[in-house]
Design an enzyme around this catalytic site. Structure first.
Site, PDB file in Angstrom:
ATOM      1  N   HIS A  98       0.915  -1.062   0.033  1.00  0.00           N
ATOM      2  CA  HIS A  98       0.136  -0.118  -0.106  1.00  0.00           C
ATOM      3  C   HIS A  98       0.965   1.144  -0.013  1.00  0.00           C
ATOM      4  O   HIS A  98       2.165   1.277   0.026  1.00  0.00           O
ATOM      5  CB  HIS A  98      -1.127  -0.016   1.159  1.00  0.00           C
ATOM      6  CG  HIS A  98      -0.241   0.364   2.459  1.00  0.00           C
ATOM      7  ND1 HIS A  98      -1.197   1.095   3.598  1.00  0.00           N
ATOM      8  CD2 HIS A  98       1.084   0.291   3.037  1.00  0.00           C
ATOM      9  CE1 HIS A  98      -0.355   1.439   4.478  1.00  0.00           C
ATOM     10  NE2 HIS A  98       0.862   1.070   4.279  1.00  0.00           N
ATOM     11  N   GLU A 125      -0.938  -3.706  11.851  1.00  0.00           N
ATOM     12  CA  GLU A 125      -0.447  -3.321  10.447  1.00  0.00           C
ATOM     13  C   GLU A 125       1.403  -3.796  11.085  1.00  0.00           C
ATOM     14  O   GLU A 125       1.962  -4.302   9.852  1.00  0.00           O
ATOM     15  CB  GLU A 125      -0.157  -1.862  10.521  1.00  0.00           C
ATOM     16  CG  GLU A 125       0.320  -1.611   8.987  1.00  0.00           C
ATOM     17  CD  GLU A 125      -0.312   0.108   8.904  1.00  0.00           C
ATOM     18  OE1 GLU A 125      -0.912   0.221   7.986  1.00  0.00           O
ATOM     19  OE2 GLU A 125       0.419   0.838   9.373  1.00  0.00           O
TER      20      GLU A 125
END
Lengths: 136, 136, 136, 136, 136, 136
Positions: free
Chosen positions: E15, E125
């Site tokens: 990302h 994350e």
């Protein structure tokens, strides 16, 4: 047909890195925060590994419960909730780096474990710092 | 220029430590709670390591996805959610200690992996108890 | 000024998911591999949480050592290295799902802990499956 | 009396497995999802191990803080939050498999570490996939 | 008598943090390395929690196997080994921060889970950065 | 639409549990090994959680990098590699139990974080002992 078995135990201790032959300034320069005269501390994880052939009768290289008891009696009783520099006989003159703590634990346990079993100590000082003795 | 690659998988199983040549009392004396006739169980973590030269074409020693599939097909299908003593062919007469389970897994996989790759099994029975075969 | 404290302990046990009102086929259809008649097992991690105000004198909500002893005496002695279905009084008729095991542990400990302390149980059946009771 | 010390660091990166000599179809067939042309990524954990004799003066094989700085300066600065294929000089033509990343890190650090210390790289690509170079 | 159950799954993705209303300089200033135009990536751990009353018949709040399948089908198939910005419909215009990814996963699964069950998403994350939605 | 974000940091410190109003015997009786006059220590893991609405512009509740810097500047600089009893202003008269350390960290950070964000501290003293403040 050798198998290596390992048992993990832990102890909490205070210590200070310090070379008595050096000035305070030299100790501070080399060891930084780790030489704080008021000590700091760690949750040490100690892994004791034994290598040998499993017994035909039991299927064990060594009984894990007996190994746990041996570590508790000979290592944890001496180190847990202690100040390694002040409260133990081992680090009066030896600097309690992770390397030296692992060597000391190896020497303590080597006398308690039959010589046909290889012995290795792995010591985590933090999750990111670990030492092994002997190296291979 | 050999690289060692490792893949971790897990299975859940019941077992009982038991030597059929011994009386129940002898089994209880040697294996303690681990010989409970009604069984107990573990979440086993099995790590399969292969050592060899990476392929010039793929950069792989062995495709991790293929290794995972191999372990699932040959080990997990036989052991996962099983009673090791009752439901598998391997521990009818062999005591399912962690040592013996690791040796059995090694023998199963050794037949499935090209002989130019070294094979090693690491088996966690609990977070604190682990065995490795072969030892080095 | 309430603080929540938590202590983690573990036990290893065998179990089988089973509803005695159902046929074997129905049990197999609903619970799959978890209903293996020969049992399977887990390394359960149990976390006991107490919420209350720290004592002015000790700075403790509850002594962690005393909490550990309480869990060992009242939970681990009953469940560790046992077959939950066969060896305990709790799951003769109650299905030993993670949800029900957590509720049973809560009921056992609720009687042993002063009512001014909130009690919560978190139970890991595997690293990936966990339940909490009560939910909030 | 050699001791092995290890320091763990981490970096996050994007990559794509890809052999430029192959067609897209061939890459997709061999590397599957790992060859997604738009990349995917990982939290890599890199463990750098050094083996040698502890200094008589410091008790260190190597200062862990200095080792951490060395890894940050020479590895993390090049790899962290980067696209391994596009943003680094190393994987323009070399496929960034875990095996090859470990070998590249070893080559980078081998030049920075005194040759009397053995160097080993362990690289976790995921919690379940890990490689070690050299293998022993 | 509500119980909260949780299932952990993981996916690997690339990302880039990016606000399309801003200049590249502004994106770089606010998001730093996380806005690298060539992307970086993570091993995301997603934990899906459901709160409700255990069924009298099964002892389950929800079958963990069915929950795992639901997450794989509806979340992992869309996100695993993908570039979140380029390969998914969700982040064409929404910035793929951990906060927004958790909200998107919640919205996807909320439609698939009976409304008498509370739903919560926890997303790691990295090992050190985690978000939860809804917050309590 | 509130999201809770959490950042984990760690520090290593020495401490001793001690109530200055009590005799040494009373301290030893209540706190056991934890009251060793020469101190012991821990690797503390501190998790700082903030709850609020993600910014429309950034998608952040709070920038994790900024949160990490805030914890390092205001907490780690004061506690890391320190003796909590001797080297910090906070525990001259307050007993450094995990409960009190968490409350002190909350008070320090509450002044640095905008009041529209809820703040919570989770502190691991060991892997098995953890406290949370406030409790819910």
């Amino acid at each position: 047909m050798k198998v290596k078995i390992s048992r993990k135990e832990h102890f909490n201790a205070a210590h200070r890195l310090f070379n008595a032959d050096w000035s305070d300034e030299e100790n501070a320069r080399v060891f930084g925060k780790c030489s704080n005269p008021n000590y700091h501390g760690h949750n040490y994880e100690v892994i004791v590994s034994l290598t040998g052939e499993p017994s035909k009768e039991t299927g064990y290289v060594f009984d894990m419960k007996a190994l746990s008891d041996l570590i508790r009696e000979n290592v944890l009783k001496k180190f847990d909730h202690q100040n390694l520099n002040l409260d133990t006989e081992f680090f009066k003159e030896l600097n309690p780096t992770a390397e030296n703590i692992a060597i000391v634990i190896w020497r303590i346990l080597r006398q308690k474990i039959d010589s046909n079993l290889e012995l290795k100590i792995t010591l985590y000082e933090t999750e990111r710092n670990v030492v092994e003795y002997p190296a291979s």
